[in-house]
Design a protein around this motif. Structure first.
Motif, PDB file in Angstrom:
ATOM      1  N   PRO A 130     -37.187   5.710   8.031  1.00 54.16           N
ATOM      2  CA  PRO A 130     -38.026   5.764   6.680  1.00 54.16           C
ATOM      3  C   PRO A 130     -37.541   6.156   5.621  1.00 54.16           C
ATOM      4  O   PRO A 130     -38.352   6.318   4.693  1.00 54.16           O
ATOM      5  CB  PRO A 130     -38.820   6.919   7.415  1.00 54.16           C
ATOM      6  CG  PRO A 130     -37.953   7.474   8.502  1.00 54.16           C
ATOM      7  CD  PRO A 130     -37.028   6.468   9.063  1.00 54.16           C
ATOM      8  N   GLU A 131     -36.186   6.786   5.523  1.00 50.41           N
ATOM      9  CA  GLU A 131     -35.853   7.157   4.153  1.00 50.41           C
ATOM     10  C   GLU A 131     -35.100   6.117   3.522  1.00 50.41           C
ATOM     11  O   GLU A 131     -34.850   6.112   2.366  1.00 50.41           O
ATOM     12  CB  GLU A 131     -34.655   8.185   4.413  1.00 50.41           C
ATOM     13  CG  GLU A 131     -33.428   7.651   4.906  1.00 50.41           C
ATOM     14  CD  GLU A 131     -33.456   7.015   6.529  1.00 50.41           C
ATOM     15  OE1 GLU A 131     -32.406   6.625   6.665  1.00 50.41           O
ATOM     16  OE2 GLU A 131     -34.404   7.280   7.058  1.00 50.41           O
ATOM     17  N   ALA A 132     -35.439   4.815   3.644  1.00 49.80           N
ATOM     18  CA  ALA A 132     -34.793   3.717   3.261  1.00 49.80           C
ATOM     19  C   ALA A 132     -35.144   3.767   1.585  1.00 49.80           C
ATOM     20  O   ALA A 132     -36.371   3.970   1.317  1.00 49.80           O
ATOM     21  CB  ALA A 132     -35.419   2.268   3.855  1.00 49.80           C
ATOM     22  N   THR A 133     -34.364   3.221   0.827  1.00 47.53           N
ATOM     23  CA  THR A 133     -34.476   3.268  -0.593  1.00 47.53           C
ATOM     24  C   THR A 133     -35.718   2.302  -1.139  1.00 47.53           C
ATOM     25  O   THR A 133     -36.512   2.569  -1.885  1.00 47.53           O
ATOM     26  CB  THR A 133     -33.118   2.732  -1.369  1.00 47.53           C
ATOM     27  OG1 THR A 133     -32.395   3.690  -0.970  1.00 47.53           O
ATOM     28  CG2 THR A 133     -33.491   2.940  -2.879  1.00 47.53           C
ATOM     29  N   VAL A 134     -35.480   1.073  -0.378  1.00 41.21           N
ATOM     30  CA  VAL A 134     -36.651   0.027  -0.635  1.00 41.21           C
ATOM     31  C   VAL A 134     -37.073  -0.534   0.769  1.00 41.21           C
ATOM     32  O   VAL A 134     -36.406  -0.821   1.500  1.00 41.21           O
ATOM     33  CB  VAL A 134     -35.702  -1.411  -1.351  1.00 41.21           C
ATOM     34  CG1 VAL A 134     -37.002  -2.379  -1.591  1.00 41.21           C
ATOM     35  CG2 VAL A 134     -35.068  -0.962  -2.726  1.00 41.21           C
ATOM     36  N   LYS A 135     -38.397  -0.459   0.710  1.00 44.71           N
ATOM     37  CA  LYS A 135     -38.987  -0.961   2.056  1.00 44.71           C
ATOM     38  C   LYS A 135     -39.943  -2.025   1.513  1.00 44.71           C
ATOM     39  O   LYS A 135     -40.935  -2.029   0.905  1.00 44.71           O
ATOM     40  CB  LYS A 135     -40.005   0.218   2.450  1.00 44.71           C
ATOM     41  CG  LYS A 135     -39.332   1.817   2.684  1.00 44.71           C
ATOM     42  CD  LYS A 135     -40.239   2.523   3.211  1.00 44.71           C
ATOM     43  CE  LYS A 135     -39.547   3.862   3.247  1.00 44.71           C
ATOM     44  NZ  LYS A 135     -40.750   4.984   3.653  1.00 44.71           N
ATOM     45  N   VAL A 136     -39.758  -3.132   2.240  1.00 45.27           N
ATOM     46  CA  VAL A 136     -40.571  -4.316   1.950  1.00 45.27           C
ATOM     47  C   VAL A 136     -41.156  -5.077   3.239  1.00 45.27           C
ATOM     48  O   VAL A 136     -40.437  -4.866   4.402  1.00 45.27           O
ATOM     49  CB  VAL A 136     -39.570  -5.661   1.611  1.00 45.27           C
ATOM     50  CG1 VAL A 136     -40.430  -6.893   1.152  1.00 45.27           C
ATOM     51  CG2 VAL A 136     -38.923  -5.160   0.178  1.00 45.27           C
ATOM     52  N   TYR A 137     -42.506  -5.206   3.336  1.00 45.88           N
ATOM     53  CA  TYR A 137     -43.303  -5.784   4.477  1.00 45.88           C
ATOM     54  C   TYR A 137     -43.493  -7.154   4.071  1.00 45.88           C
ATOM     55  O   TYR A 137     -44.518  -7.273   3.185  1.00 45.88           O
ATOM     56  CB  TYR A 137     -44.711  -5.051   4.528  1.00 45.88           C
ATOM     57  CG  TYR A 137     -45.192  -5.239   5.827  1.00 45.88           C
ATOM     58  CD1 TYR A 137     -44.755  -4.559   7.154  1.00 45.88           C
ATOM     59  CD2 TYR A 137     -46.288  -5.943   5.718  1.00 45.88           C
ATOM     60  CE1 TYR A 137     -45.513  -5.051   8.515  1.00 45.88           C
ATOM     61  CE2 TYR A 137     -47.030  -6.641   7.041  1.00 45.88           C
ATOM     62  CZ  TYR A 137     -46.580  -5.809   8.105  1.00 45.88           C
ATOM     63  OH  TYR A 137     -47.166  -6.283   9.486  1.00 45.88           O
ATOM     64  N   LEU A 138     -43.018  -8.052   4.973  1.00 51.01           N
ATOM     65  CA  LEU A 138     -43.281  -9.467   4.381  1.00 51.01           C
ATOM     66  C   LEU A 138     -44.479 -10.230   5.455  1.00 51.01           C
ATOM     67  O   LEU A 138     -44.427  -9.599   6.729  1.00 51.01           O
ATOM     68  CB  LEU A 138     -42.039 -10.483   4.765  1.00 51.01           C
ATOM     69  CG  LEU A 138     -40.859 -10.330   3.809  1.00 51.01           C
ATOM     70  CD1 LEU A 138     -39.832 -11.556   4.137  1.00 51.01           C
ATOM     71  CD2 LEU A 138     -41.217 -10.402   2.470  1.00 51.01           C
ATOM     72  N   THR A 139     -45.325 -10.713   4.601  1.00 51.46           N
ATOM     73  CA  THR A 139     -46.474 -11.266   5.563  1.00 51.46           C
ATOM     74  C   THR A 139     -46.387 -12.731   4.909  1.00 51.46           C
ATOM     75  O   THR A 139     -45.997 -13.188   4.048  1.00 51.46           O
ATOM     76  CB  THR A 139     -47.732 -10.838   5.103  1.00 51.46           C
ATOM     77  OG1 THR A 139     -48.067 -10.805   3.749  1.00 51.46           O
ATOM     78  CG2 THR A 139     -47.626  -9.204   5.398  1.00 51.46           C
ATOM     79  N   ALA A 140     -47.295 -13.684   5.812  1.00 58.18           N
ATOM     80  CA  ALA A 140     -47.711 -15.018   5.512  1.00 58.18           C
ATOM     81  C   ALA A 140     -48.950 -15.367   5.971  1.00 58.18           C
ATOM     82  O   ALA A 140     -48.971 -14.791   7.302  1.00 58.18           O
ATOM     83  CB  ALA A 140     -46.474 -15.959   5.650  1.00 58.18           C
TER      84      ALA A 140
END
Length: 220
Positions: A130-140
């Motif tokens: 949860p401390e990740a610098t960049v958090k991306v959630y991919l959808t389609a």
């Protein structure tokens, strides 16, 4: 990088890791490896207690080279077998067992702790890191995801993949332990109309922005 199956996580994560010179981890392969082992051992997958009782036994090793990621169970290369239909159809059931998740999350955190890395899965930003610098959630869209997966699997139809994905989405998002969800602070990226190169470019731009750099630097 989190998101449902077929959203493009694997290819995008590897591409981003390659572009930034970072390590790469496919956590989904670890759950598939655990599932493969359970099937090989004849464990009754309808019995969550039986799965839990043996979750600590297999030795699972994940390579982190984005150009040649590897996955081994007890020294056996299972990169091919874990992608077969039997494992695909059972992995969500095995992954829902708390003891399985606890074991593999611990392994994932150990790998992440060794240095900068791009990690893909379903609960990375919400649970694992949860401390990740960049958090991306991919959808389609469901159709786009099914088309992509069908193209990867010979003999599979879009309709069959769409039905399989709908079932897996339901299992992954409704399990009691670490369900699939978009983490707080994550940026949602819809890949429906994007090709792989465009998805990678978008993620690199996000990384550059979070690091206070010119996005063109990350694409060089």
């Amino acid at each position: 990088m989190d998101g449902p199956s077929g959203s493009g996580k694997s290819s995008a994560s590897r591409g981003v890791a390659r572009a930034l010179g970072l390590r790469y981890l496919d956590t989904g392969a670890m759950y598939r490896a655990m599932t493969w082992w359970m099937l090989q051992q004849g464990v009754d997958l309808a019995d969550s207690e039986a799965i839990a009782a043996r979750a600590g036994e297999p030795e699972i090793a994940s390579g982190t080279d984005p150009d040649a990621p590897t996955i081994h169970v007890d020294g056996v290369d299972v990169a091919g077998p874990i992608r077969e239909a039997e494992v695909t159809g059972a992995v969500s059931v095995v992954a829902a067992v708390p003891e399985v998740r606890s074991r593999l999350v611990a392994l994932q955190r150990q790998i992440i702790g060794a240095g900068d890395i791009v990690v893909e899965g379903r609960d990375i930003a919400s649970v694992v890191a949860p401390e990740a610098t960049v958090k991306v959630y991919l959808t389609a869209s469901a159709e786009a995801r099914a088309q992509r997966r069908s193209a990867e699997l010979a003999g599979s139809t879009v309709e069959a993949q769409q039905a399989a994905m709908a079932r897996r989405d339901t299992l992954d998002s409704t399990r009691k332990t670490d369900p699939l969800s978009m983490a707080a602070g994550a940026i949602e990226l819809d890949t429906t109309a994007l090709n792989l190169e465009e998805v990678i470019a978008e993620v690199l731009s996000l990384v550059a922005e979070r690091n206070g750099r010119d996005p063109s630097y990350e694409r060089a």
